[in-house]
Design a protein around this motif. Sequence first.
Motif, PDB file in Angstrom:
ATOM      1  N   ARG A  48      29.140 106.272  41.940  1.00  0.00           N
ATOM      2  CA  ARG A  48      30.439 105.721  41.527  1.00  0.00           C
ATOM      3  C   ARG A  48      31.423 105.789  42.693  1.00  0.00           C
ATOM      4  O   ARG A  48      31.274 106.593  43.595  1.00  0.00           O
ATOM      5  N   SER A  49      32.450 104.952  42.601  1.00  0.00           N
ATOM      6  CA  SER A  49      33.441 104.873  43.688  1.00  0.00           C
ATOM      7  C   SER A  49      34.826 105.270  43.209  1.00  0.00           C
ATOM      8  O   SER A  49      35.157 105.127  42.026  1.00  0.00           O
ATOM      9  N   LEU A  50      35.601 105.763  44.153  1.00  0.00           N
ATOM     10  CA  LEU A  50      37.029 106.011  43.942  1.00  0.00           C
ATOM     11  C   LEU A  50      37.789 105.229  44.997  1.00  0.00           C
ATOM     12  O   LEU A  50      37.463 105.303  46.193  1.00  0.00           O
ATOM     13  N   SER A  51      38.802 104.476  44.568  1.00  0.00           N
ATOM     14  CA  SER A  51      39.690 103.849  45.547  1.00  0.00           C
ATOM     15  C   SER A  51      40.651 104.905  46.075  1.00  0.00           C
ATOM     16  O   SER A  51      40.749 106.011  45.521  1.00  0.00           O
ATOM     17  N   TRP A  52      41.381 104.572  47.126  1.00  0.00           N
ATOM     18  CA  TRP A  52      42.359 105.532  47.651  1.00  0.00           C
ATOM     19  C   TRP A  52      43.412 105.859  46.596  1.00  0.00           C
ATOM     20  O   TRP A  52      43.851 107.002  46.458  1.00  0.00           O
ATOM     21  N   GLU A  53      43.820 104.850  45.816  1.00  0.00           N
ATOM     22  CA  GLU A  53      44.827 105.096  44.777  1.00  0.00           C
ATOM     23  C   GLU A  53      44.273 106.000  43.670  1.00  0.00           C
ATOM     24  O   GLU A  53      44.954 106.911  43.198  1.00  0.00           O
ATOM     25  N   GLN A  54      43.005 105.758  43.267  1.00  0.00           N
ATOM     26  CA  GLN A  54      42.389 106.612  42.244  1.00  0.00           C
ATOM     27  C   GLN A  54      42.229 108.042  42.742  1.00  0.00           C
ATOM     28  O   GLN A  54      42.451 109.001  41.992  1.00  0.00           O
ATOM     29  N   ALA A  55      41.845 108.174  44.005  1.00  0.00           N
ATOM     30  CA  ALA A  55      41.730 109.516  44.589  1.00  0.00           C
ATOM     31  C   ALA A  55      43.090 110.198  44.595  1.00  0.00           C
ATOM     32  O   ALA A  55      43.208 111.393  44.266  1.00  0.00           O
ATOM     33  N   ALA A  56      44.117 109.439  44.945  1.00  0.00           N
ATOM     34  CA  ALA A  56      45.469 110.006  45.034  1.00  0.00           C
ATOM     35  C   ALA A  56      45.953 110.519  43.683  1.00  0.00           C
ATOM     36  O   ALA A  56      46.613 111.560  43.606  1.00  0.00           O
ATOM     37  N   GLU A  57      45.618 109.792  42.612  1.00  0.00           N
ATOM     38  CA  GLU A  57      46.046 110.239  41.279  1.00  0.00           C
ATOM     39  C   GLU A  57      45.510 111.641  40.983  1.00  0.00           C
ATOM     40  O   GLU A  57      46.221 112.503  40.463  1.00  0.00           O
ATOM     41  N   ARG A  58      44.240 111.878  41.343  1.00  0.00           N
ATOM     42  CA  ARG A  58      43.657 113.195  41.099  1.00  0.00           C
ATOM     43  C   ARG A  58      44.208 114.244  42.082  1.00  0.00           C
ATOM     44  O   ARG A  58      44.461 115.386  41.707  1.00  0.00           O
ATOM     45  N   VAL A  59      44.397 113.837  43.338  1.00  0.00           N
ATOM     46  CA  VAL A  59      44.940 114.765  44.339  1.00  0.00           C
ATOM     47  C   VAL A  59      46.336 115.231  43.938  1.00  0.00           C
ATOM     48  O   VAL A  59      46.649 116.427  43.986  1.00  0.00           O
ATOM     49  N   TYR A  60      47.184 114.280  43.524  1.00  0.00           N
ATOM     50  CA  TYR A  60      48.550 114.651  43.128  1.00  0.00           C
ATOM     51  C   TYR A  60      48.529 115.548  41.894  1.00  0.00           C
ATOM     52  O   TYR A  60      49.327 116.494  41.788  1.00  0.00           O
ATOM     53  N   ALA A  61      47.610 115.272  40.957  1.00  0.00           N
ATOM     54  CA  ALA A  61      47.517 116.094  39.742  1.00  0.00           C
ATOM     55  C   ALA A  61      47.101 117.522  40.094  1.00  0.00           C
ATOM     56  O   ALA A  61      47.648 118.488  39.552  1.00  0.00           O
ATOM     57  N   ILE A  62      46.136 117.646  41.030  1.00  0.00           N
ATOM     58  CA  ILE A  62      45.702 118.988  41.455  1.00  0.00           C
ATOM     59  C   ILE A  62      46.840 119.715  42.166  1.00  0.00           C
ATOM     60  O   ILE A  62      47.110 120.896  41.906  1.00  0.00           O
TER      61      ILE A  62
END
Length: 629
Positions: A48-62
């Motif tokens: 599966r893939s994560l876009s930079w925006e999808q990755a950012a959503e999880r990074v900001y949540a963490i």
Amino acid sequence: MSDTQTLIENRPPSVAALFLERVAKTPNAEAYRHPVPTASGEGPEEWRSLSWEQAAERVYAIAAGLMDLGVRPEERVALASSTRVEWILADLGVMCAGAATTTVYPQTNAEESSYILADSASRVLIAEDAGQLAKARERRADLPDLAHVVVIDNDGAEAAGDDPEGWVLSLADLEKRGRDYLERSPEAVRERVAAITADQLATLIYTSGTTGRPKGVRLPHDNWSYMAKAIAATGLVTAEDVQYLWLPLAHVFGKVLTSGQIEVGHVTAVDGRVDKIIDNLPVVQPTYMAAVPRIFEKVYNGVAAKARAGGGAKYKIFQWAAEVAREYAKASQDNYRRTGNASVPFGLGAKHKIADTLVYSKLRDAFGGRLRAAVSGSAALAPDIGFFFSGAGIHILEGYGLTESSAASFVNPGEAYRTGTVGKPLPGTEVRIADDGEILLRGPGIMEGYHGLPEKTAEVLEPDGWFHTGDIGELSVDGYLRITDRKKDLIKTSGGKYIAPAEVEGQFKAVCPYVSNILVHGADRNFCTALIALDEPALLGWAEDNGLGGRPYAEVVATPQATALVQEYVDRLNEGLQRWQTIKKFRLLPRDLDIEHGELTPSLKLKRPVVEREYRHLIDDMYTGSKEA
């Protein structure tokens, strides 16, 4: 000022800031790929893939979740996990919270894990699974600073169910807390990133070391920001690349690759399972990857063993093709050095074309068929193995660095690479060779110092910024560095001759397709000996063909036939050595060396003192009754 200097000198204060820039620049571009097991647990895994925006959503949540737990700037958050996409997201979350990541190898035992958590005063531990959680629980009384454990995998989260104090929570719980926090304070993470200064602590990496307690290496945010820009400035990677990342991210070599990727913006496929590398390469089809020499050695031994199993004719073809590959690589590199053109004589080119059809093309297919280059680091690659892969079209760019220099201080420059060297310094890094041959480095990648150990820091870091690497090397006129050995590992025989054991060990690995690990011994002795561990699959394949099939490894290595087999390769090695370097005696070990027994570091480097101590009886036996050589 050149474009490269401008790129590096105008760097932002942190990779967290670079990450925000990357997300804003290419929000919908693919950032990461990661494997997900099928629901049934059978059949090929889905990537599966994560876009930079999808990755950012999880990074900001963490990041926000950690802030909600009370983590403040520069406080440590430990990360004990294998290489996986969550490791990268968690590390970026820690940095975006302004905190600092303490890296812990998942193989580290409870005692040493406890030491690292206590010494670093880590406030939170992000643990991969129930096994990592258990280590922290076992030593909880020794960890007064550890306020929470966040568990990535579901089984670990379930294990936390009986924890009424809230000491344990799942990664999903942490991210939910973070999203709730961001609803209340939408700009909290951006504000925290904007407040990060270049000299703030970003990472605390404990050197696995070969002796004594590990030392925490303090790497501020500016180290990683510099590395990101310097890697981009080399031009070795582009936004169109696909990187296959399996290296331990707790190790500085793996960690630096994540910084370079954020600056360049290419795709990274992440899976740290070493036993899946061969399966994953044709699926991922990377254009570049980084590895340690042991991986290339294993591939080489595996190809040689497969050819041997195919019968005498196939093995002769492989041996011929291997020699053609080395000859071709040496000729093309030499010509490029002199003329800037990698052409070779017509006859050699014709032989190479035939060998390519018979052998090399299949090898490239095994790497996925699109590999432009592989970067090798962490230890020396035997030149003959490097030349073999180079001639076969797998271009291995050796690099050099240490934990204390944020990993990447030198790398070979693309088409102008030279096997047997670690290339040229990264833009912005200075190098000089001391009078005793030691390599000294200075630049923005050098550590702040050892955590809580000012005396140890002063031993290696001069007031004017020069760092003593402890490695011995030589610089060519045009700036290529060749590492000859670790300063402390140089052997002086009782006859007064100096020997670089790593050099002899590397030559043996190129000569013997059955070797897995070798330790050359000879300090204060009158001749050199060796402890040799063999590659189990290769040895058992040989055993099948030589009347020893069905026996376990330990039985096979104890046979006179196995000793005679290895003696042939030791004799071949000795033909190319000076008299005082030759291996007069050797012993085969009853099992391979490994991380679990503490004989190898997690980056697969040999822990010489440990191995020599464990097998002292074999070493002493080789010198019993000896006379001057």
